[in-house]
Design a protein around this motif. Structure first.
Motif, PDB file in Angstrom:
ATOM      1  N   ASP A  39       0.846  -1.201   0.000  1.00 29.87           N
ATOM      2  CA  ASP A  39       0.000   0.000   0.000  1.00 29.87           C
ATOM      3  C   ASP A  39       0.877   1.245   0.000  1.00 29.87           C
ATOM      4  N   ASN A  40       0.252   2.374  -0.256  1.00 26.26           N
ATOM      5  CA  ASN A  40       0.973   3.657  -0.245  1.00 26.26           C
ATOM      6  C   ASN A  40       0.548   4.510   0.954  1.00 26.26           C
ATOM      7  N   GLY A  41       0.291   3.789   2.072  1.00 27.48           N
ATOM      8  CA  GLY A  41      -0.146   4.475   3.286  1.00 27.48           C
ATOM      9  C   GLY A  41       1.012   5.037   4.090  1.00 27.48           C
ATOM     10  N   GLU A  42       0.805   5.099   5.404  1.00 25.54           N
ATOM     11  CA  GLU A  42       1.764   5.769   6.277  1.00 25.54           C
ATOM     12  C   GLU A  42       2.948   4.894   6.662  1.00 25.54           C
ATOM     13  N   GLY A  43       2.898   3.621   6.387  1.00 26.96           N
ATOM     14  CA  GLY A  43       4.027   2.746   6.696  1.00 26.96           C
ATOM     15  C   GLY A  43       3.929   2.137   8.076  1.00 26.96           C
ATOM     16  N   ILE A  44       4.862   1.219   8.381  1.00 28.25           N
ATOM     17  CA  ILE A  44       4.858   0.512   9.658  1.00 28.25           C
ATOM     18  C   ILE A  44       5.906   1.112  10.581  1.00 28.25           C
ATOM     19  N   ASP A  45       5.819   0.751  11.851  1.00 28.58           N
ATOM     20  CA  ASP A  45       6.793   1.217  12.839  1.00 28.58           C
ATOM     21  C   ASP A  45       8.160   0.631  12.530  1.00 28.58           C
ATOM     22  N   ALA A  46       9.176   1.436  12.658  1.00 32.66           N
ATOM     23  CA  ALA A  46      10.538   0.970  12.391  1.00 32.66           C
ATOM     24  C   ALA A  46      10.951  -0.115  13.366  1.00 32.66           C
ATOM     25  N   GLU A  47      10.333  -0.121  14.560  1.00 35.01           N
ATOM     26  CA  GLU A  47      10.724  -1.100  15.577  1.00 35.01           C
ATOM     27  C   GLU A  47      10.077  -2.465  15.371  1.00 35.01           C
TER      28      GLU A  47
ATOM     29  N   SER B 251       5.379 -18.634   5.091  1.00 36.51           N
ATOM     30  CA  SER B 251       6.031 -17.573   5.855  1.00 36.51           C
ATOM     31  C   SER B 251       5.439 -16.240   5.451  1.00 36.51           C
ATOM     32  N   ILE B 252       5.535 -15.272   6.365  1.00 35.43           N
ATOM     33  CA  ILE B 252       5.026 -13.935   6.095  1.00 35.43           C
ATOM     34  C   ILE B 252       6.032 -12.914   6.617  1.00 35.43           C
ATOM     35  N   ARG B 253       6.205 -11.858   5.864  1.00 35.80           N
ATOM     36  CA  ARG B 253       7.188 -10.836   6.224  1.00 35.80           C
ATOM     37  C   ARG B 253       6.613  -9.457   5.944  1.00 35.80           C
ATOM     38  N   TRP B 254       6.682  -8.586   6.962  1.00 34.08           N
ATOM     39  CA  TRP B 254       6.280  -7.190   6.802  1.00 34.08           C
ATOM     40  C   TRP B 254       7.544  -6.354   6.602  1.00 34.08           C
ATOM     41  N   ALA B 255       7.472  -5.369   5.720  1.00 36.95           N
ATOM     42  CA  ALA B 255       8.615  -4.491   5.487  1.00 36.95           C
ATOM     43  C   ALA B 255       8.115  -3.150   4.962  1.00 36.95           C
ATOM     44  N   PRO B 256       8.945  -2.105   5.060  1.00 39.16           N
ATOM     45  CA  PRO B 256       8.564  -0.818   4.468  1.00 39.16           C
ATOM     46  C   PRO B 256       8.396  -0.961   2.960  1.00 39.16           C
ATOM     47  N   GLY B 257       7.411  -0.263   2.398  1.00 45.14           N
ATOM     48  CA  GLY B 257       7.186  -0.309   0.965  1.00 45.14           C
ATOM     49  C   GLY B 257       8.270   0.398   0.191  1.00 45.14           C
ATOM     50  N   ARG B 258       8.365   0.103  -1.090  1.00 47.89           N
ATOM     51  CA  ARG B 258       9.405   0.712  -1.913  1.00 47.89           C
ATOM     52  C   ARG B 258       9.181   2.213  -2.103  1.00 47.89           C
ATOM     53  N   ASN B 259       7.916   2.623  -2.113  1.00 45.83           N
ATOM     54  CA  ASN B 259       7.586   4.040  -2.281  1.00 45.83           C
ATOM     55  C   ASN B 259       6.784   4.539  -1.083  1.00 45.83           C
ATOM     56  N   GLY B 260       7.227   4.150   0.107  1.00 46.38           N
ATOM     57  CA  GLY B 260       6.462   4.471   1.303  1.00 46.38           C
ATOM     58  C   GLY B 260       5.416   3.401   1.547  1.00 46.38           C
ATOM     59  N   GLY B 261       4.667   3.512   2.614  1.00 49.17           N
ATOM     60  CA  GLY B 261       3.646   2.519   2.911  1.00 49.17           C
ATOM     61  C   GLY B 261       4.234   1.231   3.440  1.00 49.17           C
ATOM     62  N   THR B 262       3.492   0.165   3.301  1.00 47.97           N
ATOM     63  CA  THR B 262       3.880  -1.134   3.859  1.00 47.97           C
ATOM     64  C   THR B 262       3.852  -2.195   2.773  1.00 47.97           C
ATOM     65  N   ARG B 263       4.765  -3.133   2.866  1.00 44.17           N
ATOM     66  CA  ARG B 263       4.854  -4.250   1.917  1.00 44.17           C
ATOM     67  C   ARG B 263       4.791  -5.551   2.706  1.00 44.17           C
TER      68      ARG B 263
END
Length: 506
Positions: free
Chosen positions: A444-452, A483-495
């Motif tokens: 998504d192109n939302g606000e992104g996830i916490d860095a922690e 398996s599932i992995r959360w990470a920052p999106g390439r253009n912001g947001g969450t991947r």
């Protein structure tokens, strides 16, 4: 890989009708091979404008008989004809007429009789069919063999005259009976021009004994034999009169006296005049009984899914009423989350209730569910788009239900936390599937996830009290061994990246 389709598509000078004629020919030439106990070869030129050198002609297809041992065990498709056949092919191509070898060829110690016929369309030869018969397998021919060979030769000669394959075929009994088309080995009846039975093969006689035919069929009207056994109150197949009289190329299924016979008629001609017909017959009583049992089972399963869906919707309605009545905001939110999850399962069962098996088109199901999840989770002033890359494909219920819950939980999480302070947004779902292996990326192109957030995202924001994240992790790891992995999106947001192994996918 060299095959028939690629060979004729690469032949210069063939138009669409030429190709259709050759396709129609090989669709039915197994009948001739089985009747004549012969191998068949379809020979085409390298180009319609370059047909002078027979050695450059190509074998585009071959047909082995299922009623006798084949002479040609190897695959000849894409190869050039044997040198011994070139004079026969040259005479056939240039004379526009059927040709025979004036002697038997001896190939690997076997005596072979070769006959070739041109395939003519609009006055020009577009291909040739060679009939190769291993004469060492003939032995002492009985009534069955003589009748079979005689009819097979007639059909082969009809290729020369353009009467075979049939241009128009009345086939009103296709569909579910298509796979029950009778073959030569199943039984056949030979009729004369008046519809009188000249010969009935033993298997055909056995088939008609099932509907009450007794005595010798030879010399009787085939139409009368069949119609006398039909209940006058029953509805007759529309094509049946054409089949039993042999007046047209047709197919029909006869049900009488608790037996079911699949029949197909092939009219016989000589120099354009009707000479009779070949009627192939197959007793499909047992097959039809099994189909009816499966149809009953499928109907029962569909009804079960329909009732499960109705019950789930009733539970969902009760939760909705309870949510409206509660004064606790926390309780109301939890009840709404439970309602949404139940609705997700209900939609999967709705899809299953509309199919004849336990498999659903998951792309249709999930697009409806995810749109519903986004609309429920978003505010009235928000507009969030969903886009898809790739296809999920068909999926069994065993996989469809947990996967639906995983995706709806993640979509709800995206909207409630990724777009919490935004009015517009986009969520892209990319799917890659190879058999049972499934890769999904949600970005998504939302606000992104916490860095922690840790690698397993156990501390990630989730809908409700964290039950959504637990559902996702449990299903991905336990049900799909993934398996599932959360990470920052390439253009912001969450991947979010998931890899899974489907358990019951075909």
């Amino acid at each position: 890989m060299t095959d028939f389709n690629s060979l004729i598509s690469q032949t210069p000078g063939y138009d669409a009708e030429d190709k259709n004629r050759l396709h129609s020919l090989i669709a039915d030439w197994q009948i001739i091979a089985d009747l004549t106990f012969s191998d068949l070869l379809l020979v085409i030129p390298p180009s319609m404008d370059d047909a002078g050198d027979m050695s450059r002609f190509i074998i585009a297809n071959q047909c082995r008989p299922s009623t006798v041992i084949t002479r040609i065990a190897e695959d000849w498709v894409g190869k050039n004809p044997e040198p011994d056949l070139l004079p026969l092919l040259s005479h056939t191509w240039n004379s526009n007429n059927l040709s025979r070898m004036d002697h038997y060829r001896v190939v690997d110690g076997v005596s072979v009789c070769d006959v070739a016929t041109p395939v003519i369309r609009n006055g020009r030869v577009i291909a040739m069919v060679v009939r190769e018969t291993n004469m060492d397998t003939r032995g002492d021919n009985g009534r069955y063999e003589m009748s079979s060979i005689g009819v097979g030769k007639q059909l082969f000669y009809m290729i020369t005259d353009g009467g075979f394959p049939y241009q128009n075929r009345l086939s009103l009994a296709r569909g579910k009976y298509r796979r029950h088309d009778p073959r030569v080995a199943d039984g056949f009846v030979v009729l004369d021009a008046e519809g009188i039975v000249r010969y009935a093969a033993p298997n055909a006689i056995s088939s008609f004994r099932r509907i009450g035919v007794s005595g010798d069929m030879v010399g009787q009207s085939f139409s009368k034999i069949v119609t006398d056994r039909i209940d006058q109150q029953s509805r007759l197949p529309e094509a049946l009169p054409m089949v039993v009289t042999g007046k047209a190329a047709a197919a029909a299924v006869l049900e009488a006296n608790s037996a079911v016979i699949s029949m197909r008629s092939l009219p016989l001609e000589s120099e354009g005049r009707p000479t009779g017909a070949l009627v192939l017959c197959r007793d499909i009583t047992e097959l039809r009984w099994r189909e009816r049992q499966l149809e009953t089972k499928d109907a029962t399963i569909s009804e079960v899914h329909h009732r499960v869906k109705n019950n789930l919707q009733a539970v969902s309605s009760l939760l909705r009423l309870q949510a409206r009545r509660t004064k606790s905001e926390e309780v109301r939110k939890e009840l709404e989350e439970a309602q949404r999850r139940i609705e997700t399962i209900a939609v999967v069962h709705e899809g299953l209730s509309q199919t004849a098996d336990e498999i659903v088109d998951f792309d249709v199901v999930i697009s409806k569910l995810l749109r519903m999840s986004v609309d429920l989770a978003s505010r009235q002033d928000q507009h969030i788009d969903i886009s898809y890359v790739g296809k999920f494909g068909m999926m069994p219920a065993q996989d469809a239900t947990p996967l639906s819950l995983i995706l709806t939980e993640l979509m709800t999480n995206c909207v409630e936390h990724g777009f919490e302070n935004l009015e517009t947004g986009n969520i892209q779902i990319s799917v890659g599937r190879a058999g049972n292996d499934l890769n999904i990326v949600i970005e998504d192109n939302g606000e992104g996830i916490d860095a922690e957030a840790d690698a397993d995202m156990m501390s990630a924001k989730s809908s409700g009290s964290g039950l959504g994240t637990q559902i996702v992790n449990t299903f991905v790891k336990n049900d799909f061994n993934g398996s599932i992995r959360w990470a920052p999106g390439r253009n912001g947001g969450t991947r979010i990246e998931m890899t899974m192994s489907l358990r019951a996918a075909e």
